[in-house]
Write a protein that holds these residues in place. Sequence first.
Motif, PDB file in Angstrom:
ATOM      1  N   SER A  23       0.825  -1.198   0.000  1.00 46.62           N
ATOM      2  CA  SER A  23       0.000   0.000   0.000  1.00 46.62           C
ATOM      3  C   SER A  23       0.860   1.249   0.000  1.00 46.62           C
ATOM      4  N   ILE A  35      -7.443   2.498   6.874  1.00 43.04           N
ATOM      5  CA  ILE A  35      -7.696   1.905   5.562  1.00 43.04           C
ATOM      6  C   ILE A  35      -6.409   1.977   4.764  1.00 43.04           C
ATOM      7  N   THR A  37      -4.437   1.616   1.278  1.00 45.70           N
ATOM      8  CA  THR A  37      -4.801   1.737  -0.130  1.00 45.70           C
ATOM      9  C   THR A  37      -3.619   1.404  -1.022  1.00 45.70           C
ATOM     10  N   ASP A  38      -3.919   0.924  -2.208  1.00 39.46           N
ATOM     11  CA  ASP A  38      -2.916   0.765  -3.255  1.00 39.46           C
ATOM     12  C   ASP A  38      -3.029   1.992  -4.141  1.00 39.46           C
ATOM     13  N   TYR A  52     -10.675   5.071  -3.849  1.00 39.75           N
ATOM     14  CA  TYR A  52      -9.407   4.396  -3.622  1.00 39.75           C
ATOM     15  C   TYR A  52      -9.530   2.931  -3.998  1.00 39.75           C
ATOM     16  N   GLU A  53      -8.390   2.282  -4.134  1.00 38.87           N
ATOM     17  CA  GLU A  53      -8.356   0.854  -4.416  1.00 38.87           C
ATOM     18  C   GLU A  53      -7.764   0.157  -3.192  1.00 38.87           C
ATOM     19  N   ASP A  54      -8.464  -0.860  -2.695  1.00 36.26           N
ATOM     20  CA  ASP A  54      -7.958  -1.564  -1.521  1.00 36.26           C
ATOM     21  C   ASP A  54      -6.901  -2.586  -1.934  1.00 36.26           C
ATOM     22  N   GLN A  55      -6.363  -3.302  -0.964  1.00 40.89           N
ATOM     23  CA  GLN A  55      -5.284  -4.248  -1.223  1.00 40.89           C
ATOM     24  C   GLN A  55      -5.694  -5.428  -2.087  1.00 40.89           C
ATOM     25  N   LYS A  56      -6.992  -5.691  -2.155  1.00 44.43           N
ATOM     26  CA  LYS A  56      -7.489  -6.799  -2.972  1.00 44.43           C
ATOM     27  C   LYS A  56      -7.831  -6.360  -4.387  1.00 44.43           C
TER      28      LYS A  56
END
Length: 73
Positions: A23, A35, A37-38, A52-56
């Motif tokens: 992240s 939270i 984020t990537d 945002y884009e999460d780790q998945k």
Amino acid sequence: MMNKWAVAISAVGLVFTVSGCSSDYVMATKDGRMILTDGKPQVDNDTGMISYEDQKGNKLQINRNEVSQIIKR
């Protein structure tokens, strides 16, 4: 006042703890969540939402009013 310091210290500690993850940013919410984020979260000033884009790899949004700070790692 003491609660705000505890949250800030916890946020900094979490940033160092997860430094091995991929992240780029950590968003701290007003209710105490962290939270990861990537990539950099994007703020839409028209809607007040942060995307945002999460780790998945899921693309998510959160209301800007719910976020207390965004920390770049």
